[in-house]
Design a protein around this motif. Structure first.
Motif, mmCIF file in Angstrom:
data_model
loop_
_atom_site.group_PDB
_atom_site.id
_atom_site.type_symbol
_atom_site.label_atom_id
_atom_site.label_comp_id
_atom_site.label_asym_id
_atom_site.label_seq_id
_atom_site.Cartn_x
_atom_site.Cartn_y
_atom_site.Cartn_z
ATOM 1 N N ALA A 155 0.816 -1.217 0.000
ATOM 2 C CA ALA A 155 0.000 0.000 0.000
ATOM 3 C C ALA A 155 0.846 1.262 0.000
ATOM 4 N N GLU A 156 1.943 1.250 0.729
ATOM 5 C CA GLU A 156 2.781 2.454 0.796
ATOM 6 C C GLU A 156 3.398 2.756 -0.562
ATOM 7 N N ASP A 157 3.873 1.714 -1.232
ATOM 8 C CA ASP A 157 4.449 1.921 -2.562
ATOM 9 C C ASP A 157 3.380 2.383 -3.554
ATOM 10 N N SER B 251 3.091 5.816 -5.839
ATOM 11 C CA SER B 251 2.837 5.886 -7.276
ATOM 12 C C SER B 251 1.690 6.831 -7.588
ATOM 13 N N VAL B 252 0.654 6.815 -6.730
ATOM 14 C CA VAL B 252 -0.456 7.750 -6.909
ATOM 15 C C VAL B 252 0.051 9.180 -6.779
ATOM 16 N N ARG B 253 0.837 9.423 -5.780
ATOM 17 C CA ARG B 253 1.354 10.783 -5.560
ATOM 18 C C ARG B 253 2.165 11.262 -6.769
ATOM 19 N N ARG B 254 2.894 10.343 -7.391
ATOM 20 C CA ARG B 254 3.695 10.697 -8.570
ATOM 21 C C ARG B 254 2.822 11.229 -9.693
ATOM 22 N N GLY C 149 -5.330 3.402 3.672
ATOM 23 C CA GLY C 149 -5.311 4.253 4.866
ATOM 24 C C GLY C 149 -6.154 5.498 4.741
ATOM 25 N N LEU C 150 -7.139 5.471 3.846
ATOM 26 C CA LEU C 150 -8.064 6.601 3.719
ATOM 27 C C LEU C 150 -9.208 6.374 4.694
ATOM 28 N N GLU C 151 -8.939 6.596 5.966
ATOM 29 C CA GLU C 151 -9.919 6.318 7.014
ATOM 30 C C GLU C 151 -11.156 7.187 6.824
ATOM 31 N N PRO C 152 -12.353 6.623 7.107
ATOM 32 C CA PRO C 152 -13.601 7.346 6.806
ATOM 33 C C PRO C 152 -13.699 8.724 7.447
ATOM 34 N N ASP C 153 -13.220 8.862 8.668
ATOM 35 C CA ASP C 153 -13.397 10.136 9.371
ATOM 36 C C ASP C 153 -12.076 10.816 9.704
ATOM 37 N N GLY C 154 -10.971 10.296 9.169
ATOM 38 C CA GLY C 154 -9.686 10.915 9.436
ATOM 39 C C GLY C 154 -9.323 11.931 8.370
ATOM 40 N N ASP C 155 -8.189 12.588 8.550
ATOM 41 C CA ASP C 155 -7.699 13.534 7.558
ATOM 42 C C ASP C 155 -7.151 12.786 6.348
ATOM 43 N N LEU C 156 -7.262 13.390 5.203
ATOM 44 C CA LEU C 156 -6.659 12.800 4.014
ATOM 45 C C LEU C 156 -5.137 12.815 4.166
ATOM 46 N N PRO C 157 -4.464 11.723 3.823
ATOM 47 C CA PRO C 157 -2.999 11.701 3.935
ATOM 48 C C PRO C 157 -2.366 12.652 2.927
ATOM 49 N N PRO C 158 -1.115 13.038 3.153
ATOM 50 C CA PRO C 158 -0.466 14.014 2.264
ATOM 51 C C PRO C 158 -0.401 13.583 0.810
ATOM 52 N N TRP C 159 -0.316 12.269 0.542
ATOM 53 C CA TRP C 159 -0.172 11.811 -0.841
ATOM 54 C C TRP C 159 -1.476 11.892 -1.617
ATOM 55 N N ALA C 160 -2.602 11.982 -0.914
ATOM 56 C CA ALA C 160 -3.917 11.940 -1.571
ATOM 57 C C ALA C 160 -4.246 13.289 -2.199
ATOM 58 N N PRO C 161 -5.037 13.281 -3.275
ATOM 59 C CA PRO C 161 -5.479 14.547 -3.867
ATOM 60 C C PRO C 161 -6.502 15.236 -2.973
ATOM 61 N N ASP C 162 -6.921 16.417 -3.388
ATOM 62 C CA ASP C 162 -7.846 17.199 -2.574
ATOM 63 C C ASP C 162 -9.292 16.761 -2.715
#
Length: 301
Positions: A183-185, A189-192, A209-222
């Protein structure tokens, strides 16, 4: 939280270009639950498949100009599949080489499906995307399965799109594939690709790791759209989460294959039309309901 989510960037007015490989889907409709060592009669249908073909067919059905770009086999099987897509109104910009990938889709009596894939011979190279028609494109949509197999080609296409001011969307690969890859790799690749929109189902979201009620991780889009079958679709931004209920499907569910691709087509159509994000997701629900009522991943002609 703001009143409603917004698109990270406005879509253009040209066609939606979907990049990836063309797959042949051999759909086997099971008459009863599968038993190891048993025997049963099936109904077989062969159609164009893979997310790029499914999404472009869904867009064409909605009256949106769509281009299938990427790789198709150089065999008679691909000849027939491409002709069928062209007849639906899909424009083609593919390189031809090798043997067509084949997916055997087992459709269970409850409408759920099991996918068995033969990857074919050939592939998509970074140089192949140089001819993809991007100027004036509304959105470049990428397939998350191909991100596993052709990461450099997808990155080259995404870089070209960003350079041309074209928004980029990505649909994630299956949770099992992401987990096996790491998942980390995969997130790296998504972030790239720097997508503006990420689409995935609930299982894929959990693996990443896109938890339903957590913050979006830095690699994820807006903007992230997480669909969950009949459960409400979550629309996530860095400002909050909105949930869009899924209306009851008006016809019996015959096959869930391609429902996620149909939802993506509906969302992309709404983005191109300038509809509000939540309305575009509702359009995706309607498109997915149509595909759920037929066998196979392609919408009715």
């Amino acid at each position: 939280m703001t009143d409603a989510p917004t698109w990270p960037r406005a879509a253009g007015r040209g066609p939606v270009v979907v990049l990836g490989k063309l797959v042949a889907d051999a759909v086997l409709e099971l008459s009863e639950p599968l038993v190891v060592g048993g025997q049963q009669r099936v109904v077989r249908t062969t159609t164009a498949g893979g997310a790029p073909a499914n999404v472009t067919s869904g867009l064409a059905r909605l009256g949106v100009p769509a281009v299938l770009a990427g790789w198709a086999g150089a065999d008679p099987l691909a000849d027939g599949l491409l002709a069928g897509l062209a007849a639906r109104g899909v424009d083609l910009a593919v390189v031809r080489r090798g043997r067509t990938p084949l997916a055997t889709v087992l459709v269970h009596p409850d409408g759920e499906r099991t996918l068995l894939s033969d990857r074919g011979d050939g592939g998509l190279e970074p140089d192949d995307v140089a001819g993809v028609p991007l100027p004036g494109t509304a959105v470049l949509h990428l397939d998350g399965y191909d991100l596993l197999r052709f990461p450099d080609a997808l990155a080259a296409a995404a870089d070209r799109a960003h350079g041309a001011g074209v928004p980029v969307s990505l649909d994630v690969a299956a949770a099992t594939r992401v987990r096996a890859h790491g998942a980390e790799d995969y997130a790296g690749s998504v972030r790239r690709l720097r997508p503006d929109l990420l689409l995935c189902n609930a299982a894929e979201a959990r693996v990443l790791g896109l938890e339903p009620d957590g913050d979006l991780p830095p690699w994820a889009p807006d903007l992230v759209v997480v669909h969950a079958g009949p459960e409400p679709t979550a629309v996530r931004t860095r400002g909050g989460t909105w949930r869009v209920p899924v209306p009851p499907v008006p016809v019996p569910v015959r096959d869930t294959t391609g429902c996620g691709d149909a939802l993506a087509a509906g969302v992309l159509a709404g983005w191109r039309a300038g509809d509000p994000v939540l309305d575009a997701v509702r359009g995706g629900h309607a498109a997915a309901a149509v595909v759920a009522g037929v066998i196979g991943a392609q919408p009715p002609s």
